[in-house]
Design a protein around this motif. Structure first.
Motif, PDB file in Angstrom:
ATOM      1  N   LEU A  53      -5.320  -4.208 -11.735  1.00  0.00           N
ATOM      2  CA  LEU A  53      -4.064  -4.560 -11.066  1.00  0.00           C
ATOM      3  C   LEU A  53      -4.110  -4.079  -9.624  1.00  0.00           C
ATOM      4  CD1 LEU A  53      -1.133  -5.681 -11.497  1.00  0.00           C
ATOM      5  CD2 LEU A  53      -0.462  -3.319 -12.020  1.00  0.00           C
ATOM      6  N   GLN A  54      -3.653  -4.921  -8.700  1.00  0.00           N
ATOM      7  CA  GLN A  54      -3.586  -4.537  -7.291  1.00  0.00           C
ATOM      8  C   GLN A  54      -2.372  -3.650  -7.058  1.00  0.00           C
ATOM      9  OE1 GLN A  54      -1.570  -5.174  -4.426  1.00  0.00           O
ATOM     10  NE2 GLN A  54      -3.076  -4.325  -3.021  1.00  0.00           N
ATOM     11  N   LEU A  55      -2.601  -2.517  -6.379  1.00  0.00           N
ATOM     12  CA  LEU A  55      -1.489  -1.645  -6.015  1.00  0.00           C
ATOM     13  C   LEU A  55      -1.891  -0.836  -4.792  1.00  0.00           C
ATOM     14  CD1 LEU A  55       0.697   0.495  -8.439  1.00  0.00           C
ATOM     15  CD2 LEU A  55       0.181   1.224  -6.128  1.00  0.00           C
ATOM     16  N   ASP A  56      -1.096  -0.947  -3.753  1.00  0.00           N
ATOM     17  CA  ASP A  56      -1.281  -0.184  -2.519  1.00  0.00           C
ATOM     18  C   ASP A  56      -0.036   0.669  -2.325  1.00  0.00           C
ATOM     19  OD1 ASP A  56      -1.481   0.837   0.046  1.00  0.00           O
ATOM     20  OD2 ASP A  56      -2.084  -1.058   0.968  1.00  0.00           O
ATOM     21  N   LEU A  57      -0.180   1.979  -2.433  1.00  0.00           N
ATOM     22  CA  LEU A  57       0.963   2.881  -2.360  1.00  0.00           C
ATOM     23  C   LEU A  57       1.766   2.725  -1.079  1.00  0.00           C
ATOM     24  CD1 LEU A  57      -0.743   4.300  -4.630  1.00  0.00           C
ATOM     25  CD2 LEU A  57       0.118   6.459  -3.731  1.00  0.00           C
ATOM     26  N   THR A  58       1.113   2.318   0.000  1.00  0.00           N
ATOM     27  CA  THR A  58       1.790   2.242   1.293  1.00  0.00           C
ATOM     28  C   THR A  58       2.410   0.876   1.562  1.00  0.00           C
ATOM     29  OG1 THR A  58      -0.277   1.664   2.436  1.00  0.00           O
ATOM     30  CG2 THR A  58       0.252   4.004   2.234  1.00  0.00           C
ATOM     31  N   ASP A  59       2.373   0.002   0.580  1.00  0.00           N
ATOM     32  CA  ASP A  59       2.930  -1.348   0.706  1.00  0.00           C
ATOM     33  C   ASP A  59       4.003  -1.513  -0.368  1.00  0.00           C
ATOM     34  OD1 ASP A  59       3.536  -4.051   0.658  1.00  0.00           O
ATOM     35  OD2 ASP A  59       1.446  -4.719   0.718  1.00  0.00           O
ATOM     36  N   HIS A  60       5.268  -1.452   0.035  1.00  0.00           N
ATOM     37  CA  HIS A  60       6.355  -1.486  -0.945  1.00  0.00           C
ATOM     38  C   HIS A  60       6.317  -2.748  -1.793  1.00  0.00           C
ATOM     39  CE1 HIS A  60      10.216  -0.797  -2.800  1.00  0.00           C
ATOM     40  NE2 HIS A  60      10.694  -1.935  -2.309  1.00  0.00           N
ATOM     41  N   ALA A  61       6.014  -3.886  -1.196  1.00  0.00           N
ATOM     42  CA  ALA A  61       5.966  -5.134  -1.956  1.00  0.00           C
ATOM     43  C   ALA A  61       4.896  -5.068  -3.042  1.00  0.00           C
ATOM     44  CB  ALA A  61       5.696  -6.312  -1.020  1.00  0.00           C
ATOM     45  N   SER A  62       3.783  -4.415  -2.731  1.00  0.00           N
ATOM     46  CA  SER A  62       2.714  -4.245  -3.719  1.00  0.00           C
ATOM     47  C   SER A  62       3.177  -3.383  -4.880  1.00  0.00           C
ATOM     48  CB  SER A  62       1.482  -3.622  -3.048  1.00  0.00           C
ATOM     49  OG  SER A  62       0.510  -3.245  -4.000  1.00  0.00           O
ATOM     50  N   VAL A  63       3.920  -2.325  -4.569  1.00  0.00           N
ATOM     51  CA  VAL A  63       4.427  -1.433  -5.611  1.00  0.00           C
ATOM     52  C   VAL A  63       5.419  -2.158  -6.513  1.00  0.00           C
ATOM     53  CG1 VAL A  63       5.710   0.707  -6.047  1.00  0.00           C
ATOM     54  CG2 VAL A  63       4.047   0.613  -4.178  1.00  0.00           C
ATOM     55  N   ASP A 101       2.601   9.387   4.245  1.00  0.00           N
ATOM     56  CA  ASP A 101       2.954   8.073   3.712  1.00  0.00           C
ATOM     57  C   ASP A 101       2.287   7.815   2.358  1.00  0.00           C
ATOM     58  OD1 ASP A 101       4.579   7.445   5.834  1.00  0.00           O
ATOM     59  OD2 ASP A 101       3.083   6.233   6.886  1.00  0.00           O
ATOM     60  N   THR A 102       1.097   8.345   2.175  1.00  0.00           N
ATOM     61  CA  THR A 102       0.370   8.139   0.921  1.00  0.00           C
ATOM     62  C   THR A 102       0.828   9.113  -0.156  1.00  0.00           C
ATOM     63  OG1 THR A 102      -1.576   7.322   2.119  1.00  0.00           O
ATOM     64  CG2 THR A 102      -1.906   8.070  -0.149  1.00  0.00           C
ATOM     65  N   ALA A 146       0.068  19.842   4.002  1.00  0.00           N
ATOM     66  CA  ALA A 146       1.500  19.613   4.203  1.00  0.00           C
ATOM     67  C   ALA A 146       2.001  18.475   3.319  1.00  0.00           C
ATOM     68  CB  ALA A 146       1.779  19.303   5.670  1.00  0.00           C
ATOM     69  N   ALA A 147       1.220  17.404   3.236  1.00  0.00           N
ATOM     70  CA  ALA A 147       1.617  16.270   2.407  1.00  0.00           C
ATOM     71  C   ALA A 147       1.621  16.635   0.926  1.00  0.00           C
ATOM     72  CB  ALA A 147       0.691  15.087   2.651  1.00  0.00           C
TER      73      ALA A 147
END
Length: 239
Positions: A53-63, A101-102, A146-147
């Motif tokens: 499954l495609q998922l990019d944490l930094t792309d809300h539409a992908s999530v 962001d990640t 920090a993240a």
């Protein structure tokens, strides 16, 4: 929670610790594993129980799309991450923002979208793969530390917020595992297989925090002491 019969989704499943989570879930009898990656074509699993499954944490539409597709998930493993090596003072702020962001915003976005899925499927569990660097900083790790610190306390916060729907939220703490992301690190490294083993054993016991290795245990034990003494020790250990 016993992994047997569960439907597990793992972010960053194409390599390193994420890959080991997929394999360990299958070993423990998971009914199905959604293996996600920004580029799912890089996934090379052959077990029929695995669904890429495609998922990019930094792309809300992908999530959002991933949560809509994987509507049967009962265990969410938030593993995907980056390590830019950025300094907070002299490094590029673009890299520092990518870390946050990640690890923070991206992971939180995934949790927010999958929380209703887990609720609909009985509550389930969320596993956040954190780091001993959630609790301290070392040279060359400023942005990452920090993240991860932000992600650690976010894990604590969402645990409280999701308790009412019956979702167990677990934080997994480790130092360095022998993966691509630590290729340039010369210190001690654990076998990446130890991470999912410890995590899933913890889920079976209802553990909200799992400390995988001696390094993380040492850092955690130091938090009640004088930080000056701890960082003196760190300089001696890390050089």
């Amino acid at each position: 929670m016993d992994i047997t019969g569960q439907t597990v989704l793992v972010t960053g499943a194409n390599r390193g610790i994420g890959r080991q989570f997929v394999l360990e879930a299958l070993e423990r009898g998971a009914a199905k594993v959604w293996a996600t990656a920004r580029r799912p074509e890089t996934l090379d699993f052959t077990d029929p129980r695995i669904a890429p499954l495609q998922l990019d944490l930094t792309d809300h539409a992908s999530v959002v799309a991933a949560a809509a597709a994987a509507h049967d998930v009962t265990v969410l493993v938030d593993n995907a991450g980056i390590a830019t090596g950025a300094s907070l003072i002299t490094g590029d702020l673009v890299d520092a923002r990518r870390e946050m962001d990640t690890h923070y915003w991206g992971t939180l976005d995934v949790i927010r979208e999958f929380a209703p899925v887990l609720a609909a499927n009985g509550g389930g569990a969320i596993v956040n793969v954190l780091s001993a660097l959630s609790w301290f900083a070392a040279p060359g790790s400023g942005a990452y530390a920090a993240a991860k610190a932000a992600e650690w306390n976010m894990t604590n916060a969402v645990r409280l917020e999701l308790a009412a729907q019956g979702t167990l939220v677990q934080g997994v703490m480790l130092g360095a595992a022998d993966t691509d992301i630590t290729a340039n690190y010369d210190g001690p490294k654990i076998d990446p297989r130890d991470v999912p083993r410890s995590s899933f054993d913890g889920l079976a016991a209802g553990a909200i925090e799992v400390v995988v290795d001696d390094w993380s245990a040492m850092v955690k034990a130091s938090l009640a002491g004088d930080p000056a003494e701890f960082y003196t020790k760190m300089r001696e250990l890390l050089g």
